[in-house]
Design an enzyme around this catalytic site. Sequence first.
Site, PDB file in Angstrom:
ATOM      1  N   TRP A 115     -21.190  16.102   8.446  1.00  0.00           N
ATOM      2  CA  TRP A 115     -20.113  15.682   7.557  1.00  0.00           C
ATOM      3  C   TRP A 115     -20.174  16.423   6.226  1.00  0.00           C
ATOM      4  O   TRP A 115     -21.243  16.589   5.649  1.00  0.00           O
ATOM      5  CB  TRP A 115     -20.191  14.173   7.286  1.00  0.00           C
ATOM      6  CG  TRP A 115     -19.846  13.329   8.469  1.00  0.00           C
ATOM      7  CD1 TRP A 115     -19.783  13.733   9.771  1.00  0.00           C
ATOM      8  CD2 TRP A 115     -19.527  11.944   8.467  1.00  0.00           C
ATOM      9  NE1 TRP A 115     -19.435  12.682  10.579  1.00  0.00           N
ATOM     10  CE2 TRP A 115     -19.271  11.566   9.793  1.00  0.00           C
ATOM     11  CE3 TRP A 115     -19.427  10.979   7.475  1.00  0.00           C
ATOM     12  CZ2 TRP A 115     -18.929  10.267  10.160  1.00  0.00           C
ATOM     13  CZ3 TRP A 115     -19.088   9.693   7.819  1.00  0.00           C
ATOM     14  CH2 TRP A 115     -18.841   9.331   9.160  1.00  0.00           C
ATOM     15  N   THR A 125       0.872  -1.180   0.000  1.00  0.00           N
ATOM     16  CA  THR A 125       0.000   0.000   0.000  1.00  0.00           C
ATOM     17  C   THR A 125       0.913   1.234   0.000  1.00  0.00           C
ATOM     18  O   THR A 125       2.084   1.142   0.380  1.00  0.00           O
ATOM     19  CB  THR A 125      -0.896   0.032   1.252  1.00  0.00           C
ATOM     20  OG1 THR A 125      -0.026   0.039   2.400  1.00  0.00           O
ATOM     21  CG2 THR A 125      -1.797  -1.179   1.340  1.00  0.00           C
ATOM     22  N   LYS A 138     -15.476  17.160   9.278  1.00  0.00           N
ATOM     23  CA  LYS A 138     -16.522  17.150  10.295  1.00  0.00           C
ATOM     24  C   LYS A 138     -16.705  18.569  10.807  1.00  0.00           C
ATOM     25  O   LYS A 138     -15.880  19.088  11.550  1.00  0.00           O
ATOM     26  CB  LYS A 138     -16.178  16.186  11.428  1.00  0.00           C
ATOM     27  CG  LYS A 138     -16.296  14.750  10.959  1.00  0.00           C
ATOM     28  CD  LYS A 138     -15.462  13.774  11.741  1.00  0.00           C
ATOM     29  CE  LYS A 138     -15.280  12.517  10.939  1.00  0.00           C
ATOM     30  NZ  LYS A 138     -13.911  12.243  10.525  1.00  0.00           N
ATOM     31  N   GLU A 175      -5.685  -3.545  -1.556  1.00  0.00           N
ATOM     32  CA  GLU A 175      -6.149  -4.692  -0.762  1.00  0.00           C
ATOM     33  C   GLU A 175      -7.247  -5.488  -1.460  1.00  0.00           C
ATOM     34  O   GLU A 175      -7.630  -6.558  -1.006  1.00  0.00           O
ATOM     35  CB  GLU A 175      -6.690  -4.209   0.599  1.00  0.00           C
ATOM     36  CG  GLU A 175      -5.636  -3.722   1.569  1.00  0.00           C
ATOM     37  CD  GLU A 175      -5.343  -2.224   1.427  1.00  0.00           C
ATOM     38  OE1 GLU A 175      -5.556  -1.685   0.325  1.00  0.00           O
ATOM     39  OE2 GLU A 175      -4.899  -1.608   2.418  1.00  0.00           O
TER      40      GLU A 175
HETATM   41  P1  AMP Z   1      -4.790   2.323  -3.466  1.00  0.00           P
HETATM   42  O1  AMP Z   1      -4.715   1.173  -2.561  1.00  0.00           O
HETATM   43  O2  AMP Z   1      -3.537   3.132  -3.515  1.00  0.00           O
HETATM   44  O3  AMP Z   1      -5.250   1.922  -4.828  1.00  0.00           O
HETATM   45  O4  AMP Z   1      -5.888   3.306  -2.879  1.00  0.00           O
HETATM   46  C1  AMP Z   1      -7.229   2.898  -2.660  1.00  0.00           C
HETATM   47  C2  AMP Z   1      -8.066   4.092  -2.311  1.00  0.00           C
HETATM   48  O5  AMP Z   1      -8.177   4.976  -3.431  1.00  0.00           O
HETATM   49  C3  AMP Z   1      -9.499   3.753  -1.976  1.00  0.00           C
HETATM   50  O6  AMP Z   1      -9.641   3.322  -0.653  1.00  0.00           O
HETATM   51  C4  AMP Z   1     -10.202   5.069  -2.238  1.00  0.00           C
HETATM   52  O7  AMP Z   1     -10.064   5.954  -1.144  1.00  0.00           O
HETATM   53  C5  AMP Z   1      -9.426   5.634  -3.407  1.00  0.00           C
HETATM   54  N1  AMP Z   1     -10.155   5.369  -4.657  1.00  0.00           N
HETATM   55  C6  AMP Z   1      -9.937   4.396  -5.546  1.00  0.00           C
HETATM   56  N2  AMP Z   1     -10.780   4.500  -6.595  1.00  0.00           N
HETATM   57  C7  AMP Z   1     -11.576   5.559  -6.340  1.00  0.00           C
HETATM   58  C8  AMP Z   1     -12.660   6.188  -7.030  1.00  0.00           C
HETATM   59  N3  AMP Z   1     -13.093   5.765  -8.208  1.00  0.00           N
HETATM   60  N4  AMP Z   1     -13.249   7.256  -6.441  1.00  0.00           N
HETATM   61  C9  AMP Z   1     -12.826   7.717  -5.254  1.00  0.00           C
HETATM   62  N5  AMP Z   1     -11.803   7.186  -4.563  1.00  0.00           N
HETATM   63  C10 AMP Z   1     -11.189   6.118  -5.096  1.00  0.00           C
END
Ligand code: AMP
Length: 540
Positions: free
Chosen positions: A439, A180, A434, A325
């Site tokens: 929210w 991550t 917040k 994940e």
């Molecule tokens: P990563 O593990 O780096 O791919 O990050 C995942 C996170 O990216 C998710 O938990 C979301 O917060 C954000 N994310 C992924 N796709 C989207 C989307 N289409 N719209 C908004 N947030 C997204």
Amino acid sequence: MMNQPLLISALIRHADTCHGDTEIVTRLTEGGIHRYGYRDAHRRARQLARALLRLGVALGDRVGTLAWNNYRHFEIYYATSGVGAICHTINPRLFPEQIAYIVNHAGDRLVFFDLTFGKLVETLRPLCPGVEHWVLLTDRAHFPGGASTALCYEELLAAESDDYEWPAFSEETAAALCYTSGTTGNPKGVLYSHRSTVLHAYAINLPDVMGLSARDTALPVVPMFHVNAWGLPYAAPMVGAKMVLPGPGLDGASLCELYAAERVTISAGVPTIWLNTLAHLREKQIRLPLPHRTIIGGAAASPALIHALETEQGIEVRHGWGMTETSPACTINTFLAKHAAQSTEARDMVHAKQGRIVPGVELRIVDDAGRELPRDGTAFGELQVRGHWICREYFKSEGGNILRPGGWFATGDVATLDGDGYMRIVDRTKDIIKSGGEWISSIEIENIALGHPAVAGSAVIGLPHEKWGERPLLVIVKRAGHDVTAEQMLEFLRPRIAKWWLPDAVVFTDAIPLTGTGKVYKTKLRQIYAGYYTKNPEAA
Ligand code: AMP
């Protein structure tokens, strides 16, 4: 029925047998274009498999990569997992200390690296004493003088025959590892199994997901070091789609050249990539060859971006959501038959969502007490997922048991769900603002701001505020050649959002900081503007 393990080697074997001449085209790090077919890729993957075994790589060993999307990286994907080792893709955009942490935590025995990362590797070498071999992804002719201690990829292959049969082992064997981004705390490793990877590939090839076919040409802009390029290097050979790998050329001009020259029908990437590409298309007044559908995810695609791609270019946008994940595909946005008869406004509302649940995973939203909330499109709560390609625990059990009762993985995102399975991300739990006990969705304000013609980029963060707890601050990057004042920006937002959602101030900047995976780096922004409302009480 036969019970055959779901193994990644079956994908490349099938592509060889049925689509041997279908091309993989690469923009090389060395310059120029390379093309060959799946048959050649399979042959070279087998040679590499033998080379890995000769170097002592065994079942379960981690093999790192610091590489762009290119055919050699593709071969490493298949050779490592094919012999039962683990392909650990490393994000080269992280800080060297973070990369060293990741390499050491993973216990990588070998690291393959592209020419671009020669300097980075020199920094990493003393920090990663466990790495036995660094392998430069090029031939001898392109070997730089100072890299003599690295092995040469092409020489490793040339020394081996392709006489190799992929072994059979349990489908639950780990195949790939991705960390991550770790914008807060240390990065954590997610191990994908052969089973999860193959099932995910089947799922994304469904017509209402990415829907690849043998008639498609797929260009993953999303890096092969970011959640396995969202599974495309597995899904494309599965159906025999031609692949175009853009190497280090991720700017608008380089991508558009490939889209046109190779007649790309499907692309995939984060919104910022499309913002840059769209700016290039507008400036040069280019239209891309159609049909072209694009998968946008990794961060919220604004309705303004989706609308511009569809109306100006005729591109079909499929907005998706996922995480490292979650392999990543969990939702993707395609319309249902009933939407055809709806007004453009109603369809736009549907289209702005992150999409419908991909079969193979389940989604639910819960309140603070863990109680499931209704799927009514309005109630919002923390998004939880479970399914065939969802992480059960982090590599080396970092963080212990991470699942909630019932086997749900808590995503840290806040979302709504509706009765058709559409999910809409409201915000990240840590980014939602917040204010006075209510929210505010930072994403929603950002999306509306992006609809202003003078706005090229926007970010909204919550900053500490004496009276309300937190109040939103809007950060804007102006589009080249356009101007807008803070007051005009607020005037634009005022009729479009609730009164108390209106940011207390608007600030302008040249560039919004992005994370290594192209998301707005909100932690950094909150640091930059920390105390803004205390220092500028008139703004608050
Ligand atoms: P990563 O593990 O780096 O791919 O990050 C995942 C996170 O990216 C998710 O938990 C979301 O917060 C954000 N994310 C992924 N796709 C989207 C989307 N289409 N719209 C908004 N947030 C997204």
